[in-house]
Design a protein around this motif. Structure first.
Motif, PDB file in Angstrom:
ATOM      1  N   SER A   1       0.835  -1.201   0.000  1.00  0.00           N
ATOM      2  CA  SER A   1       0.000   0.000   0.000  1.00  0.00           C
ATOM      3  C   SER A   1       0.868   1.249   0.000  1.00  0.00           C
ATOM      4  CB  SER A   1      -0.930   0.006   1.215  1.00  0.00           C
ATOM      5  OG  SER A   1      -1.842  -1.070   1.156  1.00  0.00           O
ATOM      6  N   PHE A   2       0.188   2.402  -0.066  1.00  0.00           N
ATOM      7  CA  PHE A   2       0.843   3.707  -0.159  1.00  0.00           C
ATOM      8  C   PHE A   2       0.065   4.731   0.673  1.00  0.00           C
ATOM      9  CE2 PHE A   2       1.805   1.367  -3.957  1.00  0.00           C
ATOM     10  CZ  PHE A   2       3.133   1.677  -4.244  1.00  0.00           C
ATOM     11  N   LEU A   3       0.723   5.857   0.937  1.00  0.00           N
ATOM     12  CA  LEU A   3       0.070   7.023   1.503  1.00  0.00           C
ATOM     13  C   LEU A   3       0.186   8.178   0.520  1.00  0.00           C
ATOM     14  CD1 LEU A   3       1.312   6.969   5.231  1.00  0.00           C
ATOM     15  CD2 LEU A   3      -0.806   6.027   4.294  1.00  0.00           C
ATOM     16  N   VAL A   4      -0.918   8.917   0.355  1.00  0.00           N
ATOM     17  CA  VAL A   4      -0.934  10.103  -0.502  1.00  0.00           C
ATOM     18  C   VAL A   4      -1.488  11.271   0.299  1.00  0.00           C
ATOM     19  CG1 VAL A   4      -1.223   8.733  -2.597  1.00  0.00           C
ATOM     20  CG2 VAL A   4      -3.251   9.631  -1.422  1.00  0.00           C
ATOM     21  N   VAL A   5      -1.202  12.490  -0.179  1.00  0.00           N
ATOM     22  CA  VAL A   5      -1.699  13.715   0.458  1.00  0.00           C
ATOM     23  C   VAL A   5      -2.540  14.478  -0.555  1.00  0.00           C
ATOM     24  CG1 VAL A   5      -1.053  15.942   1.450  1.00  0.00           C
ATOM     25  CG2 VAL A   5       0.241  13.883   2.061  1.00  0.00           C
ATOM     26  N   PRO A   6      -3.860  14.516  -0.376  1.00  0.00           N
ATOM     27  CA  PRO A   6      -4.718  15.260  -1.299  1.00  0.00           C
ATOM     28  C   PRO A   6      -4.429  16.755  -1.255  1.00  0.00           C
ATOM     29  CG  PRO A   6      -6.001  13.686  -0.004  1.00  0.00           C
ATOM     30  CD  PRO A   6      -4.639  13.758   0.619  1.00  0.00           C
ATOM     31  N   SER A   7      -4.434  17.377  -2.423  1.00  0.00           N
ATOM     32  CA  SER A   7      -4.162  18.815  -2.500  1.00  0.00           C
ATOM     33  C   SER A   7      -5.299  19.649  -1.931  1.00  0.00           C
ATOM     34  CB  SER A   7      -3.913  19.211  -3.962  1.00  0.00           C
ATOM     35  OG  SER A   7      -2.810  18.507  -4.493  1.00  0.00           O
ATOM     36  N   ALA A   8      -6.459  19.043  -1.721  1.00  0.00           N
ATOM     37  CA  ALA A   8      -7.592  19.775  -1.165  1.00  0.00           C
ATOM     38  C   ALA A   8      -7.540  19.863   0.359  1.00  0.00           C
ATOM     39  CB  ALA A   8      -8.905  19.098  -1.586  1.00  0.00           C
ATOM     40  N   GLY A   9      -6.535  19.251   0.964  1.00  0.00           N
ATOM     41  CA  GLY A   9      -6.459  19.245   2.420  1.00  0.00           C
ATOM     42  C   GLY A   9      -6.169  20.608   3.019  1.00  0.00           C
ATOM     43  N   ARG A  10      -6.547  20.796   4.269  1.00  0.00           N
ATOM     44  CA  ARG A  10      -6.347  22.068   4.967  1.00  0.00           C
ATOM     45  C   ARG A  10      -4.923  22.212   5.488  1.00  0.00           C
ATOM     46  NH1 ARG A  10     -10.401  22.714   9.659  1.00  0.00           N
ATOM     47  NH2 ARG A  10      -9.268  24.709   9.788  1.00  0.00           N
ATOM     48  N   HIS A  11      -4.260  21.101   5.744  1.00  0.00           N
ATOM     49  CA  HIS A  11      -2.931  21.139   6.372  1.00  0.00           C
ATOM     50  C   HIS A  11      -1.950  20.332   5.529  1.00  0.00           C
ATOM     51  CE1 HIS A  11      -5.000  22.837   9.826  1.00  0.00           C
ATOM     52  NE2 HIS A  11      -5.769  21.763   9.912  1.00  0.00           N
ATOM     53  N   ARG A  12      -1.746  20.751   4.304  1.00  0.00           N
ATOM     54  CA  ARG A  12      -0.997  19.942   3.353  1.00  0.00           C
ATOM     55  C   ARG A  12       0.469  19.761   3.759  1.00  0.00           C
ATOM     56  NH1 ARG A  12      -2.526  23.225  -1.879  1.00  0.00           N
ATOM     57  NH2 ARG A  12      -0.948  21.866  -2.859  1.00  0.00           N
ATOM     58  N   ALA A  13       1.105  20.816   4.206  1.00  0.00           N
ATOM     59  CA  ALA A  13       2.516  20.702   4.584  1.00  0.00           C
ATOM     60  C   ALA A  13       2.675  19.764   5.772  1.00  0.00           C
ATOM     61  CB  ALA A  13       3.091  22.077   4.900  1.00  0.00           C
ATOM     62  N   GLU A  14       1.806  19.921   6.756  1.00  0.00           N
ATOM     63  CA  GLU A  14       1.875  19.049   7.927  1.00  0.00           C
ATOM     64  C   GLU A  14       1.505  17.610   7.570  1.00  0.00           C
ATOM     65  OE1 GLU A  14       3.035  19.545  10.972  1.00  0.00           O
ATOM     66  OE2 GLU A  14       3.708  21.450  10.141  1.00  0.00           O
ATOM     67  N   ALA A  15       0.561  17.441   6.658  1.00  0.00           N
ATOM     68  CA  ALA A  15       0.182  16.099   6.230  1.00  0.00           C
ATOM     69  C   ALA A  15       1.350  15.414   5.521  1.00  0.00           C
ATOM     70  CB  ALA A  15      -1.030  16.168   5.305  1.00  0.00           C
ATOM     71  N   ALA A  16       2.080  16.164   4.702  1.00  0.00           N
ATOM     72  CA  ALA A  16       3.242  15.595   4.022  1.00  0.00           C
ATOM     73  C   ALA A  16       4.307  15.169   5.026  1.00  0.00           C
ATOM     74  CB  ALA A  16       3.817  16.603   3.029  1.00  0.00           C
ATOM     75  N   ARG A  17       4.491  15.965   6.063  1.00  0.00           N
ATOM     76  CA  ARG A  17       5.461  15.618   7.103  1.00  0.00           C
ATOM     77  C   ARG A  17       5.053  14.334   7.814  1.00  0.00           C
ATOM     78  NH1 ARG A  17       8.801  19.691   9.018  1.00  0.00           N
ATOM     79  NH2 ARG A  17       8.745  18.715  11.062  1.00  0.00           N
ATOM     80  N   LEU A  18       3.768  14.210   8.102  1.00  0.00           N
ATOM     81  CA  LEU A  18       3.279  12.994   8.765  1.00  0.00           C
ATOM     82  C   LEU A  18       3.450  11.776   7.860  1.00  0.00           C
ATOM     83  CD1 LEU A  18       1.803  11.470  11.013  1.00  0.00           C
ATOM     84  CD2 LEU A  18      -0.373  12.202   9.975  1.00  0.00           C
ATOM     85  N   ALA A  19       3.081  11.901   6.588  1.00  0.00           N
ATOM     86  CA  ALA A  19       3.232  10.780   5.664  1.00  0.00           C
ATOM     87  C   ALA A  19       4.696  10.371   5.544  1.00  0.00           C
ATOM     88  CB  ALA A  19       2.666  11.157   4.294  1.00  0.00           C
TER      89      ALA A  19
END
Length: 446
Positions: A325-343
Motif C-alpha cells: 500500500s501507499f500514503l498520498v496527500v490530497p491537494s484539497a487538504g487544509r494542512h498539506r505541509a503538515e500532512a506531508a510531514r506525517l506521511a
C-alpha cells in the motif's frame, strides 16, 4: 496492508496483520519510540501554539494506529493531533476515495491507497495530489526502487510513499513433507525448486507419490497462478501503460502452469480467503501455499495452536510480490505541509521497522532491513524461521514490473472466472482462458 486477496477481499487483511507479538528476535518486544526520522524541529503550526488535527483515512486494519505510531508522532509533535478513519473493505473505501478526490472534499489529510489501485489514482487523480518526493524527511534512496517507481507518476512526480509490501516465500508443512519423503529443513526445501516454478511443480509430483491420505501438495491453482505472475517482470500492462494480459507470455505461462497443478490433482481445489480455505489450514489439508509476508499471521490464526512448529518458511522459486500500500496527500487538504510531514514520518525506515515488529507488515523501505527489528526477526510459530532475512532477500529481488490501473480487477477475474473453474469443475484450460479474457474485456468496456 491493502486488500488481501490482494486482488480480492480486503477483509482478509485484518486477519493477515494479526502477526503481532508472534515475531521474535528484535520483534518480541516493542522497540523504543523511533526518532523523528530526520524531520527538522519546527515552530508551532500557526505561530500561536494552537494544536491542529491531522486525519488519516485507511481501509481494513491498516496497522499504523495499532502499532502506536500515531501516539509516538503526537509525543514528538505536541502541537499536532492525529485521528484515523477506517472502512473495513477496500472495495467500499476506494470508490469513495475517487469520488472525494474528484469533488475536492470529504478527504482526510492523508489517504491510504492499495497497490492494485495506485496506478489508476496516479493516472486519473495525480493533479489532485501533492508531490511527496521532496517532502521533509523523505529519502528516495531508503526505498526499494521498484516500490518508489510504483508511487511515481509518468511525468516523474512522486505522489505516493510506500508503506508495506508482500515479498513472497513458500510456507510448508514440515510434518507432511516428512511423511511424503521430502526434505524438511528450510534450506533444502528451497533448493527443491530454486529458480524455477516448474521445479515447484516437480516437487508436487514427488509429494503426490507418497502424500499422506487426504492431503494435497498446495491449496489452489489460483494461488499458484498469482505467485508465478507476481514474479514476472511484465504482468498485465507494459511500460507504456498498454493492456497486454491477453498476449503476455508470462501471464500465459503462469496460467498454463497453474492449470497443470489443477489437472494433475496437486491442489486441494480451494478458493482462497473463503471459509473452506480457512478450515483447510486447521485440518492440514495441503502441504504448501505461496506465502507473502503478510500471510504469516493469517496462517497462524487459521491453523491455530495445533499448527505451531509444523509450518515453516522457505524461499520461493523466484522473487515476487503480492500486495502493498501507499500514503498520498490530497491537494484539497487544509494542512498539506503538515500532512506531508506525517506521511514522510510514517513511511520512514525507523517507523516501518516498528510496524513490522508490532504488526507484521513488511517494510518497503529497504533501509530498515539492517535494523534489528527486521534483520534479527524470527517467527516461533514457523519453527523460529528467520523471516526478516527470508523476506528481505525476496524483496530485493522483486522485478520492477509496471502496475496498471486495473491490476486488481484483472487478477481477480483470472482467478475467479478462469482458474477456479479449471480447479473445481475440470473446465478445459483453453475454454476457461477464453472466458476470462472475455470477462476482462467486458469489465474494461473493451
Amino acid at each position: 496492508m491493502g486488500s488481501r486477496r490482494r486482488h480480492g477481499p480486503v477483509a482478509a487483511l485484518a486477519l493477515a496483520l494479526l502477526l503481532g507479538a508472534a515475531l521474535s528476535g528484535g520483534c518480541a518486544t516493542d522497540p523504543d519510540p523511533a526518532p523523528a526520522a530526520g524531520l527538522p524541529v519546527r515552530e508551532p503550526v500557526d505561530g500561536s501554539g494552537r494544536r491542529i488535527t491531522l486525519t488519516v483515512g485507511v481501509f481494513g486494519t491498516f496497522g499504523l494506529q495499532e502499532a502506536g505510531l500515531y501516539d509516538t508522532y503526537m509525543r514528538l509533535n505536541p502541537d499536532v493531533a492525529v485521528r484515523q478513519t477506517s472502512l473495513t473493505r477496500n472495495d467500499v473505501y476506494y470508490p469513495q476515495l475517487l469520488t472525494h478526490l474528484t469533488a475536492g472534499s470529504g478527504l482526510a489529510d492523508v489517504q491510504a491507497v492499495e497497490v492494485g489501485n495506485i496506478a489508476e489514482v496516479l493516472a486519473t487523480q495525480g493533479g489532485r495530489l501533492d508531490e511527496l518526493g521532496s517532502a521533509p524527511g523523505v529519502d528516495r534512496a531508503a526505498f526499494l526502487p521498484w516500490k518508489w517507481a510504483q508511487g511515481t507518476s509518468p511525468d516523474g512526480r512522486t505522489l505516493a510513499l510506500g508503506t508495506d509490501i508482500g515479498p513472497q516465500a513458500v510456507c510448508y508443512r514440515k510434518d507432511l513433507f516428512a511423511r511424503a519423503g521430502l526434505p524438511t529443513e528450510r534450506g533444502a526445501v528451497g533448493r527443491l525448486w530454486a529458480g524455477d516454478w516448474r521445479k515447484y511443480l516437480a516437487a508436487g509430483v514427488r509429494y503426490r507419490e507418497r502424500a499422506p491420505e487426504g492431503t494435497a501438495f498446495t491449496d489452489s491453482a489460483s494461488g499458484v497462478m498469482a505467485a508465478v505472475t507476481g514474479s514476472a517482470a511484465l504482468r498485465y500492462y507494459d511500460e507504456r501503460g498498454d493492456l497486454i494480459v491477453a498476449v503476455n507470455p508470462a501471464v500465459r505461462e503462469a496460467w498454463d502452469l497453474a492449470a497443470v497443478f489443477a489437472r494433475q490433482g496437486l491442489t486441494a481445489r480451494l478458493q482462497q480467503f473463503t471459509p473452506g480455505w480457512d478450515q483447510a489450514f486447521a485440518n492440514g489439508a495441503f502441504a504448501t501455499v505461496a506465502c507473502p509476508a503478510w500471510m504469516l499471521g493469517y496462517i497462524q490464526d487459521k491453523a491455530g495452536p495445533a499448527g505451531r512448529g509444523r509450518w515453516d518458511v522457505a524461499a520461493a522459486p523466484r522473487p515476487g510480490s503480492w500486495g502493498g500500500s501507499f500514503l498520498v496527500v490530497p491537494s484539497a487538504g487544509r494542512h498539506r505541509a503538515e500532512a506531508a510531514r506525517l506521511a514522510a514520518w510514517l513511511t520512514a525506515p525507523a517507523q516501518q521497522a516498528v510496524l513490522f515488529a508490532r504488526r507484521g507488515s513488511f517494510p518497503s523501505a529497504s533501509a530498515s532491513y539492517a535494523l534489528p527489528a527486521v534483520a534479527e526477526a524470527r517467527h516461533p510459530y514457523f519453527g523460529d524461521a528467520p523471516v526478516g532475512t527470508v523476506f528481505a532477500t525476496a524483496a530485493r529481488g522483486v522485478p520492477r514490473a509496471p502496475v496498471g490501473p486495473k491490476d486488481a480487477l484483472i487478477a481477480q477475474t483470472l482467478a475467479d472466472v478462469g482458474m477456479l473453474q479449471i480447479d473445481q469443475t475440470g473446465r478445459a484450460p483453453e475454454s476457461a482462458w477464453r472466458a476470462a479474457m472475455k470477462a476482462i474485456d467486458n469489465a474494461l468496456d473493451r
